[in-house]
Design a protein around this motif. Structure first.
Motif, mmCIF file in Angstrom:
data_model
loop_
_atom_site.group_PDB
_atom_site.id
_atom_site.type_symbol
_atom_site.label_atom_id
_atom_site.label_comp_id
_atom_site.label_asym_id
_atom_site.label_seq_id
_atom_site.Cartn_x
_atom_site.Cartn_y
_atom_site.Cartn_z
ATOM 1 N N ALA A 106 8.816 0.633 1.253
ATOM 2 C CA ALA A 106 8.477 1.123 0.416
ATOM 3 C C ALA A 106 9.289 2.265 -0.387
ATOM 4 O O ALA A 106 9.453 2.468 -1.649
ATOM 5 C CB ALA A 106 6.915 2.122 0.691
ATOM 6 N N ARG B 281 0.764 -1.147 -0.011
ATOM 7 C CA ARG B 281 -0.088 0.048 0.010
ATOM 8 C C ARG B 281 0.804 1.138 -0.002
ATOM 9 O O ARG B 281 0.525 2.098 -0.699
ATOM 10 C CB ARG B 281 -0.746 0.097 1.339
ATOM 11 N N GLN B 282 1.816 1.335 0.831
ATOM 12 C CA GLN B 282 2.851 2.268 0.522
ATOM 13 C C GLN B 282 3.525 2.394 -0.462
ATOM 14 O O GLN B 282 3.951 3.613 -0.808
ATOM 15 C CB GLN B 282 3.604 2.316 2.188
ATOM 16 N N ILE C 226 4.270 12.108 4.260
ATOM 17 C CA ILE C 226 4.599 11.167 5.295
ATOM 18 C C ILE C 226 4.686 11.997 6.708
ATOM 19 O O ILE C 226 4.086 11.608 7.636
ATOM 20 C CB ILE C 226 6.026 10.466 5.021
ATOM 21 N N LYS D 93 6.685 2.206 5.559
ATOM 22 C CA LYS D 93 6.940 3.452 4.675
ATOM 23 C C LYS D 93 8.657 3.275 4.308
ATOM 24 O O LYS D 93 9.149 3.507 3.240
ATOM 25 C CB LYS D 93 6.850 4.516 5.560
#
Lengths: 258, 262
Positions: free
Chosen positions: B149, B45-46, B115, B146
């Motif tokens: 990613a 998703r990130q 973020i 995160k």
């Protein structure tokens, strides 16, 4: 039900910069009972709860959970201790990018190995207790203040914790919504038998729920009493608080008793 | 004078504290990445949020960077009669330097700011405290996906930036200005080594890591930031400062990485 203290604070001191907020707090929370911490705004009531949760470390003093000091434990041990806790924050602290269902399901998904079907059953059961059926797909921003608090309570209850902390549960709610939240609290505690610590200035209403009342005054707990003892206390500070928050009605009752 | 010294000392202590906080943040984040359970979906998703959603801006900036390189390169090289080297000049500039740096600056502006603001808002609205109280590690839940990613997305975005940039240089240099098409690609083939691609890849990975470290840690500790605190203004100030700090750090590290890798 045992009456041993499940949480104890012993001579807890905390300052922020030059401001000394807590000045030797002593408090014990009895298992299975409801302890209400009252006091004027800005005295550090929520700070006491944050100490118990391990979110803040005291400058001096000890915080014990079941006789074990939680201030010096490792992050992993603190996590294990927190498995016993459920918290309803002042603003509910719901995850705003998640739906109501996902908010309540989160602790189950992260902390247990239950299947999504089992999780769904538990979440719907808790939401039904809170009269929140049919709101699964709504986001916190789409809910009223009272509904948000009830979702927060459902999330706090979802892992069946031993102790639940309520930080100003009725702040920002009108009288009817406050009553509704108290009703839900009363029903769930009667059913699940958890220990509750409530931080509130909603006096006298919150006293109806209390087994013990602690008044935080000038950075220390003045006394820990039953609601009846609290209202009839001769301590000048407690008496002044009772008269300020409840009016002279209760003090005249005390005088009648004498 | 004593006021000045006091301010200087205060600032020095603040920045030492901040560096320490970032170190602790990094330590817990790395531990949380390595510790099971490993969940793939949050990282995917990130990757979508940081990587996929940045593709448009990367394509846009990549195309124009390549086009201006083609334009400038063609006119400069023509002075020396070396238009044939346009392809390698554009490709080397992009792959070794401009691709990773500009892609990183774009990702900082687009995803890094988001973020920082997201984690900052989670902090001021007690969502991070709520996670800790539920015995859920916020590093594992919020930060680890995160980091993964960022490290995966950045090299891929840089690769897209490079390819689009080379095509942009081709359109301007060959199609508009008339440089030789065969020479454009053959000089590129001849002069671009694996070492150049490797350098660009290492830079992209490091920049991806730095962007997440700086923006996420500043958001995570928004309440401790100078000018931060528990309000919307604090989050906005911290987000700005995170973007500036990440951008400057990228340029600094670019120099150091280049000097080490060359």
């Amino acid at each position: 039900m045992s009456t041993q203290p499940v949480i104890e604070l012993i001579d807890v001191w905390k300052s922020f910069g030059s401001q000394q907020v807590l000045k030797g707090v002593n408090l014990s929370v009895t298992e299975g009972k409801t302890t209400v911490i009252v006091g004027a705004s800005g005295q550090g009531k929520s700070l006491i709860v944050r100490h118990i949760l391990g979110l803040v470390k005291p400058d001096k003093g000890k915080v014990l959970f079941c006789g074990k000091e939680i201030t010096g434990v490792s992050k992993k041990e603190l996590m294990e201790i927190r498995m016993n806790f459920g918290v309803l924050f002042q603003n509910a602290a719901l995850f705003d990018s998640m739906t109501v269902y996902d908010n309540v399901a989160l602790p189950l998904r992260e902390r247990t190995r239950k299947t999504e079907r089992e999780i769904g059953k538990i979440v719907h059961e808790k939401l039904a207790i809170m009269d929140l059926g049919g709101n699964d797909d709504k986001y916190p921003a789409q809910l009223s203040g009272g509904m948000r608090k009830r979702v927060g309570l459902a999330r706090a209850l979802v892992l069946d914790p031993r102790i639940i902390f309520f930080d100003e549960p009725t702040t920002g709610l009108d009288a009817a919504k406050s009553r509704e939240l108290y009703r839900v609290f009363y029903q769930t505690q009667a059913r699940l038998g958890y220990t509750a610590v409530i931080v509130s200035h909603d006096v006298p209403k919150v006293l109806k729920l209390a087994d013990y009342v602690a008044l935080l005054h000038d950075g220390a707990i003045r006394d820990l009493l039953t609601p009846e003892e609290f209202q009839l206390s001769q301590d000048p500070v407690i008496r002044e608080y009772v008269e300020t928050t409840m009016g002279p009605l209760y003090s005249s009752k005390m005088e009648d008793a004498i | 004078m004593p006021d000045f010294l006091e301010k200087l000392g205060g600032n020095a202590l603040y920045y030492i504290n901040q560096t320490g906080r970032m170190g602790v943040f990094l330590f817990y984040s790395v531990i949380s990445i390595l510790r099971p359970p490993y969940k793939i979906f949050p990282a995917v998703r990130q990757i979508y949020v940081i990587g996929t959603l940045s593709i448009f801006v990367i394509i846009f900036t990549g195309a124009f960077t390549g086009m201006v390189l083609g334009l400038q390169g063609y006119h400069t090289l023509r002075k020396f009669g070396a238009e044939g080297l346009l392809g390698s000049a554009v490709a080397l500039s992009l792959i070794r330097e401009l691709g990773p740096v500009l892609a990183a600056l774009m990702v900082t502006g687009r995803a890094g700011s988001a973020i920082c603001a997201e984690i900052g808002i989670m902090r001021i609205s007690e969502q991070i405290d709520a996670l800790e109280c539920m015995a859920i590690d916020p590093h594992k839940f919020i930060v680890a996906p995160k980091f993964i990613a960022g490290i995966i997305s950045m090299p891929l975005l840089t690769a897209i930036f490079d390819v689009i940039g080379i095509l942009g240089g081709y359109v301007v240099g060959v199609k508009l200005l008339g440089a030789d098409e065969g020479a454009y690609f053959s000089s590129m083939y001849k002069d671009v080594d694996f070492q150049d691609v490797y350098m660009g890849f290492i830079k992209a990975v490091c920049f991806g890591f730095l962007i997440i470290l700086i923006t996420a840690s500043k958001g995570f500790y928004v309440h401790l930031e100078k000018g931060g605190g528990f309000g919307a203004e604090g989050v906005s100030y911290t987000t700005t400062s995170a973007v500036v700090m990440a951008s400057v750090t990228i340029l600094l590290f670019d120099y150091f990485l280049t000097s080490v890798l060359l």
